[in-house]
Design an enzyme around this catalytic site. Structure first.
Site, PDB file in Angstrom:
ATOM      1  N   LYS A  81     -12.469  -9.607  -3.397  1.00  0.00           N
ATOM      2  CA  LYS A  81     -11.021  -9.365  -3.456  1.00  0.00           C
ATOM      3  C   LYS A  81     -10.482 -10.005  -4.750  1.00  0.00           C
ATOM      4  CE  LYS A  81     -10.607  -6.973   0.273  1.00  0.00           C
ATOM      5  NZ  LYS A  81     -10.286  -5.552   0.157  1.00  0.00           N
TER       6      LYS A  81
ATOM      7  N   SER B 128     -13.573   0.917   3.098  1.00  0.00           N
ATOM      8  CA  SER B 128     -12.572   0.660   2.054  1.00  0.00           C
ATOM      9  C   SER B 128     -11.566   1.794   1.968  1.00  0.00           C
ATOM     10  CB  SER B 128     -13.273   0.484   0.694  1.00  0.00           C
ATOM     11  OG  SER B 128     -12.303   0.547  -0.339  1.00  0.00           O
TER      12      SER B 128
ATOM     13  N   GLY C  83      -5.986  -4.142  -7.862  1.00  0.00           N
ATOM     14  CA  GLY C  83      -7.155  -3.331  -7.535  1.00  0.00           C
ATOM     15  C   GLY C  83      -6.750  -1.986  -6.948  1.00  0.00           C
TER      16      GLY C  83
ATOM     17  N   SER D 210       0.842  -1.211   0.000  1.00  0.00           N
ATOM     18  CA  SER D 210       0.000   0.000   0.000  1.00  0.00           C
ATOM     19  C   SER D 210       0.871   1.253   0.000  1.00  0.00           C
ATOM     20  CB  SER D 210      -0.891   0.016   1.246  1.00  0.00           C
ATOM     21  OG  SER D 210      -1.788  -1.057   1.203  1.00  0.00           O
TER      22      SER D 210
ATOM     23  N   ASP E 188      -6.871  -8.171   4.634  1.00  0.00           N
ATOM     24  CA  ASP E 188      -6.157  -9.075   3.714  1.00  0.00           C
ATOM     25  C   ASP E 188      -5.659 -10.342   4.403  1.00  0.00           C
ATOM     26  OD1 ASP E 188      -6.554  -7.411   1.558  1.00  0.00           O
ATOM     27  OD2 ASP E 188      -4.680  -6.327   1.862  1.00  0.00           O
TER      28      ASP E 188
HETATM   29  C1  S3P Z   1      -5.659  -1.549   0.118  1.00  0.00           C
HETATM   30  C2  S3P Z   1      -6.867  -1.572   0.747  1.00  0.00           C
HETATM   31  C3  S3P Z   1      -7.640  -2.805   0.971  1.00  0.00           C
HETATM   32  C4  S3P Z   1      -6.803  -4.056   0.769  1.00  0.00           C
HETATM   33  C5  S3P Z   1      -5.916  -3.963  -0.436  1.00  0.00           C
HETATM   34  C6  S3P Z   1      -4.993  -2.771  -0.330  1.00  0.00           C
HETATM   35  C7  S3P Z   1      -5.000  -0.255  -0.082  1.00  0.00           C
HETATM   36  O1  S3P Z   1      -8.706  -2.839   0.044  1.00  0.00           O
HETATM   37  O2  S3P Z   1      -7.637  -5.180   0.664  1.00  0.00           O
HETATM   38  O3  S3P Z   1      -5.133  -5.133  -0.574  1.00  0.00           O
HETATM   39  O4  S3P Z   1      -3.792  -0.219  -0.378  1.00  0.00           O
HETATM   40  O5  S3P Z   1      -5.678   0.777   0.063  1.00  0.00           O
HETATM   41  P1  S3P Z   1     -10.121  -2.151   0.403  1.00  0.00           P
HETATM   42  O6  S3P Z   1      -9.800  -0.782   0.740  1.00  0.00           O
HETATM   43  O7  S3P Z   1     -10.949  -2.235  -0.825  1.00  0.00           O
HETATM   44  O8  S3P Z   1     -10.662  -2.974   1.531  1.00  0.00           O
END
Ligand code: S3P
Length: 453
Positions: A359, A178, A105, A33, A332
């Protein structure tokens, strides 16, 4: 298999056999992240940003490629440092090709925010897993800010976003917990007129807010009644290039930690792991289960809390009920918690897990089916998983479908380290998205993981 630029032409089956005790000081790769955000914000900043400890996994490389396509200079030096020269807030160029986000994502949703706030048009696609994932959650608030979208049915990729000519700040109450949606709105807000506020009922990871502040942006976080938070920024603030030292990823450390807990006689210490309380729900839960996990040398580095984590695997863990309020801080980590729960004594109940269905794969289903095939007694609900552990590892001996999901793949390879019979996964290639050296690192600790048939 995939028709995207990140080509993985053939599946790579991998098999994990019962291993001897795991011991050592593994160097866990950088936080995914934070790595994404360091490149994105560096690309918006004035001046040079130097990033050390960047995760060089496929997902982050997708972000780097996209930021280059939008005008930033992003280079990796022989010294291992990444240098980024940004284009300034609002200065993104229109990419002249489709942006292929592979499996990521986070890249997709955050970049939709960045593009949505600028007067440019971009088309995004991804691999078969990413093309199934819902984008409505970012499309809705970004449309309120002035962006327009043309998506495939179900608001999925491929999609084209035409960014707002003059984006407007909004107040947006997140309908799902989220960090990706929160971040997309905040990033669009950087180039919007007026104030942008995101309200979250449950705190999600705050690495976007922390890093924006690190780049000199004023971001307010206000705690509201009932544990909610409002995060606000004013648009058109300048980001200043800076040095970013990326902590090591707690979500990757989780795999080595659980492996050490379920393989008798193990002891590992992982240094410089991010232990922000919005990320460390797995470690809190494992401690409640009776695991011997200690944080040593705790400190703040570049605005993030880090520690060395020492894990000793000598006592049997007990089943627990995981509080729903904790879910965002370990979103996660449920696949690997399910592995730990399968080896624990008694019942572990995990609820409030609807997000796991969207996911990289439907993680509830993939874990439930894979664990059952390995001999675990469990029940899966719409948004819950209940696992009845026996106090010792399940028998294993199954071939697991991983549906292009790196965390499903690593979770089952960890289970294979402790089960009597080997566990084989159908495809280990997606592990490169977040933890490219996972197999070597595990084998250096003493695991027996190698190519399957
Ligand atoms: C993330 C947020 C999470 C996580 C993803 C990384 C991020 O997703 O599952 O692997 O870096 O902001 P969500 O915010 O959709 O839960």
């Amino acid at each position: 298999m995939t028709d995207t630029l990140i080509s993985r032409p053939i599946s790579q089956p991998i098999v994990s056999r019962k291993s001897k005790a795991l011991n050592g000081y593994p160097l866990i790769p950088g936080d995914k992240s934070i790595s994404h955000r360091s490149i994105m914000l560096g690309a918006l900043a004035i001046g040079e940003t130097i990033v050390s400890g960047l995760l060089e996994g496929e997902d982050v490389l997708c972000t780097a490629m996209a930021m280059r396509a939008m005008g930033a200079k992003v280079t990796q030096g022989d010294d291992g440092l990444w240098r980024i020269h940004g284009v300034g807030v609002g200065g993104l160029h229109e990419p002249d090709c489709v942006l292929d986000m592979g499996n990521s994502g986070t890249s997709t949703r955050l970049l939709l925010g960045l593009v949505g706030g600028c007067d440019i048009t971009a088309t995004f696609t991804g691999d078969a897993s990413l093309r199934k994932r819902p984008m409505k959650r970012v499309v809705t608030p970004l449309e309120m800010m002035g962006a327009r979208f043309m998506c495939r049915s179900g608001d999925r990729l491929p999609l084209t976003v035409k960014g707002a000519r003059e984006a407007l700040g909004i107040e947006y109450h997140l309908p799902v917990a989220s960090a990706q949606v929160k971040s997309a709105v905040m990033l669009a807000g950087l180039n919007a007129a007026g104030k942008t506020t995101v309200i979250e009922d449950r705190p999600t990871r705050d690495c976007t807010e922390n890093m924006l502040r690190h780049f000199g942006v004023q971001v307010e976080t206000e705690e509201l009644e009932g544990g909610a938070f409002a995060i606000s920024l004013n648009g058109h603030q300048e980001l200043r290039g800076c040095a970013v030292d990326v902590p090591r990823d707690p979500s990757s450390a989780a795999f080595a930690a659980v492996a050490a807990l379920i393989v008798e006689g193990s002891e590992i210490t992982m240094s410089n792991i991010g232990v922000n309380s919005r990320r460390d729900g797995l470690f809190v839960t494992l401690k409640e289960m009776g695991a011997d996990i200690r944080y040593e040398n705790q400190r703040i580095e570049a605005g993030e809390k880090v520690a060395s984590i020492k894990v000793t695997g000598n006592n049997v863990m007990k089943g627990v009920d995981v509080p729903e309020a904790r879910v965002p801080s370990m979103i996660d980590e449920f696949p690997i918690l399910a592995v730990a729960a399968s080896c624990a004594q008694g019942t572990t109940r995990m609820t409030g897990l609807a997000e796991l269905r969207v996911k990289e794969s439907d993680r509830l289903l993939m874990m439930a089916e894979g664990l059952k095939a390995c001999g675990v007694d469990l029940e899966m609900g719409e948004d819950s998983l209940t696992i009845h552990g026996t106090g010792k590892p399940p028998k294993g001996g199954a071939r697991i479908e991983t549906a292009l999901d790196h965390r499903i793949a690593m979770s089952f390879l960890v289970l294979g380290c402790a089960s009597d019979e080997p566990v084989e996964i159908d495809d280990g290639a997606p592990i490169a998205t977040s933890f490219p050296n996972f197999i070597d690192l595990m084998n250096d600790l003493g695991a027996d993981i190698c190519e399957g048939e």
